[in-house]
Scaffold this active site. Structure first.
Site, mmCIF file in Angstrom:
data_model
loop_
_atom_site.group_PDB
_atom_site.id
_atom_site.type_symbol
_atom_site.label_atom_id
_atom_site.label_comp_id
_atom_site.label_asym_id
_atom_site.label_seq_id
_atom_site.Cartn_x
_atom_site.Cartn_y
_atom_site.Cartn_z
ATOM 1 N N SER A 18 0.652 -1.060 0.016
ATOM 2 C CA SER A 18 0.028 -0.072 -0.060
ATOM 3 C C SER A 18 0.829 1.267 -0.117
ATOM 4 O O SER A 18 1.827 1.469 -0.845
ATOM 5 C CB SER A 18 -0.887 -0.030 1.148
ATOM 6 O OG SER A 18 -2.122 0.870 0.956
ATOM 7 N N ASP A 58 -5.668 -3.827 -2.533
ATOM 8 C CA ASP A 58 -4.650 -3.604 -1.565
ATOM 9 C C ASP A 58 -4.015 -4.787 -0.711
ATOM 10 O O ASP A 58 -4.685 -5.479 -0.435
ATOM 11 C CB ASP A 58 -5.085 -2.817 -0.130
ATOM 12 C CG ASP A 58 -4.107 -1.989 0.586
ATOM 13 O OD1 ASP A 58 -3.277 -2.842 1.046
ATOM 14 O OD2 ASP A 58 -4.405 -0.680 0.824
#
Length: 271
Positions: free
Chosen positions: A46, A160
């Site tokens: 991320s 993610d």
């Protein structure tokens, strides 16, 4: 004072996810450089993939300068809302802004080994992205479910990396290195913002979804540290700032320096 043998080991950085909290990664990298450490591997998830990838490319100065110029208004203006599809925001504006100051490059050409970690929803597994376009890898790794649109490629749907692994220590290649993991999901600190409890009278389904997601991430981060035992863990309280506080770069970079010093001091005491 850090022992000489401690300093002589090259460093692998594992940079966790956590929105704007990830700006502490910049301060941590800067402080490691000041102390004489050589970083030769970065694994990121991320926001950790974004900071880590740009650092591995050799463009940290540009990124830090760009972050320092962000304001609440400019952050909001980069939110390109999408009311259909696989998420609320497309992410095109923020990546176009980054590309205007930091060109894309293939990961395999970087002077520092870099891996971004994403989650493949269709195949229910972690995916390591370590070649090809840096921005493509970062975009897949930061696709927070329901917030950023997922990345579709053939039969794959990437979101993610933090869905399955918010602190990807298990993807380190150079296990002989000093492995420093930065956990952005650590316990809250009362000196920062007050932790607000969910109010079921005012919360909607997205609030519940996001709260559930981050509770899982915090639990998984603790389990990962216990399972893989990185040499040094830099614990960042999850309430140090809000998810979108990118305008607080100066504060967060400085906090990164401070929390690294604290973690190294604790490590030196146990040696």
């Amino acid at each position: 004072m850090l022992e000489k043998a401690f300093l002589n080991r090259k460093v692998t950085l594992v940079l966790g996810g956590g929105g704007a909290r990830g700006l502490v990664h910049i301060g941590i990298i800067r402080r490691l450089e000041e102390l004489g450490f050589e970083i030769d591997e970065v694994v990121g998830c991320s926001i950790g993939a974004l900071v880590g990838g740009i650092y591995a490319q050799g463009k940290m100065d540009v990124l830090e300068d760009w972050m320092q110029r962000l304001t609440k208004k400019s952050v909001f203006n980069m939110m390109d809302f999408s009311w259909k599809g696989l998420g609320m925001m497309k992410g095109i504006k923020v990546f176009n802004a980054l590309k205007s100051v930091i060109p894309d490059a293939n990961i395999e050409t970087f002077p520092i080994l870099f891996k971004a970690v994403a989650t493949d929803l269709n195949y229910e597994k972690e995916v390591v992205l370590d070649f090809g376009s840096m921005y493509d890898a970062i975009r897949a790794s930061i696709a927070i479910p329901a917030v950023f649109t997922a990345v579709e490629e053939d039969n794959h749907v990437y979101v993610d990396g933090g869905v399955l692994n918010p602190l990807p220590v298990n993807h380190v290649t150079k296990k002989e290195n000093l492995i420093i993991a930065v956990n952005l999901e650590s316990k809250p600190d009362k000196q920062y913002s007050v932790i607000k409890k969910l109010d079921t009278k005012t919360s909607n389904s997205l609030d519940i979804l996001q709260a559930s997601y981050y509770v899982m991430r915090r639990k998984m981060s603790r389990l990962i540290v216990d399972l893989y035992h990185p040499d040094v863990v830099v614990d960042i309280p999850y309430n140090i700032c809000n998810l979108w506080d990118y305008h607080r770069s100066e504060f967060l970079v400085q906090k990164g320096r401070e929390y690294l010093d604290k973690a190294l001091k604790n490590k030196a005491k146990t040696k």
